[in-house]
Structure formats: C-alpha cells, structure tokens
Design an enzyme around this catalytic site. Structure first.
Site, PDB file in Angstrom:
ATOM      1  N   ASP A  74       4.743  22.714  47.140  1.00  0.00           N
ATOM      2  CA  ASP A  74       3.299  22.701  46.908  1.00  0.00           C
ATOM      3  C   ASP A  74       2.558  21.829  47.918  1.00  0.00           C
ATOM      4  OD1 ASP A  74       4.332  20.328  45.898  1.00  0.00           O
ATOM      5  OD2 ASP A  74       3.992  20.870  43.820  1.00  0.00           O
ATOM      6  N   ASN A 143       3.849  16.698  31.883  1.00  0.00           N
ATOM      7  CA  ASN A 143       3.411  17.853  31.083  1.00  0.00           C
ATOM      8  C   ASN A 143       4.374  19.038  31.227  1.00  0.00           C
ATOM      9  OD1 ASN A 143       2.926  18.748  33.650  1.00  0.00           O
ATOM     10  ND2 ASN A 143       0.751  19.192  33.356  1.00  0.00           N
ATOM     11  N   HIS A 145       5.388  20.387  34.148  1.00  0.00           N
ATOM     12  CA  HIS A 145       5.234  21.251  35.325  1.00  0.00           C
ATOM     13  C   HIS A 145       6.409  21.095  36.288  1.00  0.00           C
ATOM     14  CE1 HIS A 145       2.609  18.096  37.690  1.00  0.00           C
ATOM     15  NE2 HIS A 145       3.868  17.932  37.967  1.00  0.00           N
ATOM     16  N   GLU A 150       1.460  24.556  36.143  1.00  0.00           N
ATOM     17  CA  GLU A 150       0.985  23.797  34.989  1.00  0.00           C
ATOM     18  C   GLU A 150       1.202  24.601  33.696  1.00  0.00           C
ATOM     19  OE1 GLU A 150       0.519  20.850  35.727  1.00  0.00           O
ATOM     20  OE2 GLU A 150      -1.325  20.401  36.804  1.00  0.00           O
TER      21      GLU A 150
HETATM   22  P1  PGA Z   1       6.873  12.188  40.228  1.00  0.00           P
HETATM   23  O1  PGA Z   1       6.205  13.620  40.040  1.00  0.00           O
HETATM   24  O2  PGA Z   1       8.146  12.414  40.938  1.00  0.00           O
HETATM   25  O3  PGA Z   1       5.885  11.429  41.072  1.00  0.00           O
HETATM   26  O4  PGA Z   1       7.061  11.623  38.864  1.00  0.00           O
HETATM   27  C1  PGA Z   1       6.995  14.645  39.545  1.00  0.00           C
HETATM   28  C2  PGA Z   1       6.178  15.898  39.428  1.00  0.00           C
HETATM   29  O5  PGA Z   1       4.986  15.821  39.097  1.00  0.00           O
HETATM   30  O6  PGA Z   1       6.742  16.976  39.649  1.00  0.00           O
END
Ligand code: PGA
Length: 253
Positions: A74, A143, A145, A150
């Site tokens: 992404d 959440n 994702h 999302e």
């Molecule tokens: P993080 O993010 O590694 O900064 O916890 C993970 C994500 O949102 O996929």
C-alpha cells in the site's frame, strides 16, 4: 513454540527481536531457494526488525537480492514519494537503500497517479504477470486490516483506493507531526492479490494486538475482520511475540 490451528502455523517467539529474526530467516530461505522470488512487502512498525535482520544478512553476504522482485501492499494517496512518511520513503530507509535490489524490480503503489482506477488495474496486472507473489509479508491493524483493506461489508478484491478508518488514521497519526497532515485515503492491494500469494507470513507484536490476533485466528471469517480470510489460505504462518499471543495461547495448547 510452534502450533497448528485450522491449518495455520502459529509461531510464538519470546520477544520482538526473536520474532523479527524468525521472519527474516523465512524471507532469506525463500530467496535462497528461488533467487527470482516475488516478495510482497509491508510497512509499519512491526516489520522494521525483520528488515534490520535482512540488511544484516545481506551485509554478511548471506542473501542476494539482485534478481528479487517486490510489490508493496500500500501507499498513502496523494503523498509524494519523497515525503518522509510515504511508504516509498520508508522502504528505502529500512531496506532498499542498503541491499543490492534492482530498483526496476521494485513496485510500490503510486499514490499520486493521475488516473487512479487505471493505475490500480495496472498494479494488479503487474502482479499477475509475475505469476503472483511467492511470499507475502503482512502486519495487522488493530481493526483487523491487512494492507489497508479496512473492515467493510464485502472484501475488495483488487488494488483500490481506500477511505481509511478513523481507527487507522488515529494509529497512523503517531508518525506525523500534526493530526491534520495524516492522509485520509490510501491505495492498497486487495484481498485477491493477497490470497493469491503462494505463502503468507503475518507478523503481530505486542499486547495491543492480542485481541485482534484472536479474532483473526479463532473468530469467524468475515469482511468485518479482513485478516480472518487468512483462515482460508493454504499456506499461512503467523509469527507472534508472547504478548500478542496472550489471548490465544491457552486454546492452542
Ligand atoms: P504496525 O501497523 O505494524 O505499525 O502496528 C500494522 C498495520 O496497520 O498493518
């Protein structure tokens, strides 16, 4: 410790450092077995340790990235590649500037593409033209994702423009100086791109991920928890530190 749950391998390592090392070994072994591997890469805090180990292994002469191809999951929408919070910048800072990867083989969604829809289709096509991803690295959001897929009423299949959740924007804000600067949209690979990967390694660390890790592995498969779709993939390894495994460990034993 290694467990198997619903066909998924669950590796529980003592701490972040050991979990990062384990993930780096899996990537290194993939590249050693197939020097032309197509890797799917993730950003965020979680894989930083894994990238550090990969750089060290490269410096010791243990891995050769010269023929490796990478696709990132992404990128923020409308953030230039030179912006210090863009995922282009992140990847250079954490990996690409320190290894012998051919930058022509690096694909990261372009958040400033003129025609987003057409661009997303071209990203899907590029992945497909390489025969899909051999090894996809994932993190997981609080959440549920994966990439920036999302929670929603359905699974988005291909690369797409996403309206980020309030939850995600809040989590991302820790990296920006001002809350109003945090992008509200992003481009992300879709669930089909991820599920077509031959092997998937998902990393989750720290106690604040323990609840969503449980939902991903032990909850029902639903687009409300996008990572739960991984229960249906034939070759998934989940690497956790002990804190992230807190809510599942009793049931695994
Ligand atoms: P993080 O993010 O590694 O900064 O916890 C993970 C994500 O949102 O996929």
């Amino acid at each position: 410790m290694k467990y198997n749950y619903k066909g998924m391998d669950i590796l529980i390592e003592a701490d972040y450092d050991n979990a990062s090392k384990k993930a780096a070994w899996i990537v290194a072994s993939q590249i050693t077995l197939n020097p032309r591997s197509v890797l799917g890469l993730a950003t965020g805090s979680t894989p930083e340790g894994m990238y550090d180990y990969l750089v060290k292994m490269y410096q010791k002469g243990d891995i050769d990235f010269s023929e490796v191809v990478t696709f990132n999951l992404d990128e923020y929408y409308n953030l230039g590649v030179d912006h210090y919070q863009s995922y282009h910048y992140y990847m250079n800072e954490h990996l690409f500037d320190f290894i012998n990867i051919n930058k022509d083989n690096v694909y990261i969604p372009n958040g400033t593409a003129d025609d987003v829809e057409e661009y997303c289709l071209s990203y899907d096509k590029a992945i497909k033209d390489y025969g899909n991803i051999d090894l996809q690295i994932l993190g997981i959001g609080n959440n549920g994702h994966i990439g920036f897929n999302e929670p929603d009423v359905y699974f988005e299949l291909g690369t797409h423009l996403v309206e980020l959740d309030e939850d995600t924007i809040k989590a991302n804000s820790r990296f920006f100086n001002r809350y109003e600067d945090v992008p509200k949209r992003a481009l992300s690979m879709g669930i089909r791109n991820i599920m077509h990967s031959k092997k998937i390694v998902l990393l989750a660390m720290g106690e604040n991920k323990s609840k969503i890790v449980r939902e991903m592995i032990m909850g029902k498969v639903t687009s409300k928890v996008p990572a739960s779709i991984l229960q249906l993939h034939a070759n998934v390894t989940v690497i956790l530190d002990q804190l992230a495994a807190e809510d599942i460990i009793d049931e695994l034993k």
